[in-house]
Design a protein around this motif. Structure first.
Motif, PDB file in Angstrom:
ATOM      1  N   LYS A   1      -1.759  -4.398  15.938  1.00  0.00           N
ATOM      2  CA  LYS A   1      -2.284  -3.180  15.300  1.00  0.00           C
ATOM      3  C   LYS A   1      -3.223  -2.455  16.272  1.00  0.00           C
TER       4      LYS A   1
ATOM      5  N   SER B   1       2.558  -7.230   8.324  1.00  0.00           N
ATOM      6  CA  SER B   1       1.155  -7.160   7.902  1.00  0.00           C
ATOM      7  C   SER B   1       0.485  -8.510   7.642  1.00  0.00           C
TER       8      SER B   1
ATOM      9  N   ILE C   1       0.841  -1.206   0.000  1.00  0.00           N
ATOM     10  CA  ILE C   1       0.000   0.000   0.000  1.00  0.00           C
ATOM     11  C   ILE C   1       0.875   1.255   0.000  1.00  0.00           C
TER      12      ILE C   1
ATOM     13  N   ASP D   1      11.810   3.128   5.029  1.00  0.00           N
ATOM     14  CA  ASP D   1      11.383   1.724   4.988  1.00  0.00           C
ATOM     15  C   ASP D   1      12.564   0.842   5.358  1.00  0.00           C
TER      16      ASP D   1
ATOM     17  N   ASN E   1      -7.222  -4.823   1.134  1.00  0.00           N
ATOM     18  CA  ASN E   1      -6.832  -4.189  -0.132  1.00  0.00           C
ATOM     19  C   ASN E   1      -6.412  -5.254  -1.132  1.00  0.00           C
TER      20      ASN E   1
ATOM     21  N   TYR F   1      -1.275 -10.433  14.870  1.00  0.00           N
ATOM     22  CA  TYR F   1      -1.213  -9.256  13.992  1.00  0.00           C
ATOM     23  C   TYR F   1      -2.242  -8.211  14.417  1.00  0.00           C
TER      24      TYR F   1
END
Ligand code: NAD
Ligand code: DAU
Length: 358
Positions: free
Chosen positions: A163, A84, A12, A32, A189, A159
């Motif tokens: 988050k 992710s 993303i 990153d 997504n 996960y």
């Protein structure tokens, strides 16, 4: 003027950076760590764009983040960086705790000090936008109302728990320290540059490689799919017009069972690149052992972002999935490199030339 994007070499984040640089002259500093999911190749189209500054580093590296903030004085930070993948969080949660919780905490600390150092009006114009997920809300039963922003947090995987923890930290930094934050909680997504460990790209690349298409459990789990460029557009409107301290759910009103997704991918491949033996790709479907703790259903109530900020998705699932399959058919080299690990070797070779470290 500059913005700082974290995780901008991932799926993303790289779509966001590419879209941003086609629409704006504002500099993007892209921080990153280049984990297995970060791929500099994703950023090839902007490698000669002087408005893109790539820095390889960790959001948890406080000294590095402080240096970048001091040097580039961003007016906003968009935090995409995360571990992710749910399955990886089940087999090895430690990295998820480290990046998603501890990393976000360290980032918030650096950002808090930076924002406090800004003079007015820059201090009050500053924004920290945290990119999060619908998975923090847990699982819905059939016919239960979609997740609204006031839904209780009930994360079920390492996960989603990590988050959720990061969302709470972001909220606390606003409530306690007055940091001007925004949070988005988006549904699944799909689109170009999606790492082929996730359902849709995995099905495309496995189908084309004559491998089985592994469907967990009974395949009746439901996800709410959104084309990645629509998510990126939602993030831009929240950054521009979102109310400080608010969270915005982002979704496409597009609930589908996994098995239907797999059949839709197979049908497109049958049409766009039929198998040599003319058999349907769906014949490769293989039901496999379910994911432990597998959430049954996600669905986003996207009325708030639509009514308050006038955002709605541009793509339907049909147009978005067709574009996605086309992209994978047109980019076999990207797939080959990602799967062979060759892009990591390329990064090792190329990294010194394309990155800038303070
Ligand atoms: P991704 O795994 O494709 O990319 C993550 C990126 O973050 C990679 O480039 C990786 O190198 C980088 N990264 C990881 N740890 C880092 C660290 N410690 N410091 C700096 N960079 C680091 O993930 P994605 O699918 O692009 O997701 C981006 C964000 O959006 C995540 O926060 C995720 O929770 C959220 N989200 C994803 C989806 C989805 O469907 N993919 C949906 C809603 C929300
Ligand atoms: O809902 C938003 C979340 O969507 C994001 O926060 C996550 O970062 C992202 O990875 C995604 O999580 P999911 O677990 O929903 O996505 P994934 O593509 O891994 O799986 C989608 C569904 O497909 C899920 O029900 C599990 C199933 N699945 C997945 C894979 C990889 C299969 O049946 N077979 C598979 O091989």
């Amino acid at each position: 003027m500059a913005i700082l994007v974290t995780g901008g070499a991932g799926f993303i984040g790289s779509n966001f950076v590419l879209d941003w640089l086609t629409q704006s002259k504002e500099t993007v500093v892209n921080l990153d760590k280049l984990t297995y999911a970060g791929n500099l190749r994703n950023l090839d189209p902007v490698k000669d764009n002087s408005n893109h500054i790539f820095v390889r580093g960790d959001i948890g590296d406080s000294a590095l983040v402080a240096t970048l903030l001091a040097r580039y004085q961003p007016r906003a930070i968009l935090n995409f960086a995360a571990e992710s993948h749910v399955d990886r969080s089940i087999s090895g949660p430690a990295e998820f705790i480290e990046t998603n919780i501890v990393g976000t905490f360290r980032l918030l600390e650096a950002v808090r000090a930076y924002q406090a150092s800004l003079a007015q009006p820059d201090a009050s114009k500053f924004r920290f936008l945290h990119v999060s997920t619908d998975e923090v809300y847990g699982s819905l039963v059939p016919n239960e109302a979609a997740f609204s922003e006031s839904r209780r947090y009930e994360p079920n995987s390492p996960y989603s728990a990590s988050k959720a923890a990061s969302d709470h930290l972001v909220r606390a930094y606003h409530h306690t320290y007055g940091l001007p934050v925004l949070t988005t909680n988006c549904s699944n997504n799909y689109g170009p540059l999606h790492f082929p460990e996730k359902l849709i790209p995995l099905m495309i690349v496995n189908a084309l490689a004559s491998r089985p298409l592994p469907v967990y459990g009974d395949g009746q789990q439901i996800r709410d799919w959104l084309y990645v460029k629509d998510h990126c557009a939602a993030i831009r409107v929240v950054l521009d017009r979102g109310r400080i301290g608010e969270t915005y759910n982002v979704g496409g009103w597009n609930e589908k069972a996994n098995i239907d997704i797999v059949h839709a991918v197979c049908a497109l491949l049958d049409e766009m690149q039929p198998r040599i033996d003319a058999q349907p790709y769906a014949s490769q479907i293989s039901f496999v052992t379910d994911r432990p703790g597998h959430d049954r259903r996600y669905a986003i109530d996207a009325r708030k972002i639509s009514e308050e900020l006038d955002w709605k998705p541009a793509e339907t699932f049909e147009t978005g999935l067709r574009k996605t399959v086309r992209w994978y058919l047109d980019n076999p080299e990207w797939v080959r490199e990602v799967q062979s690990g060759a892009y990591r070797e390329w990064v090792a070779q190329q990294y010194l030339d394309v990155s800038s470290t303070p």
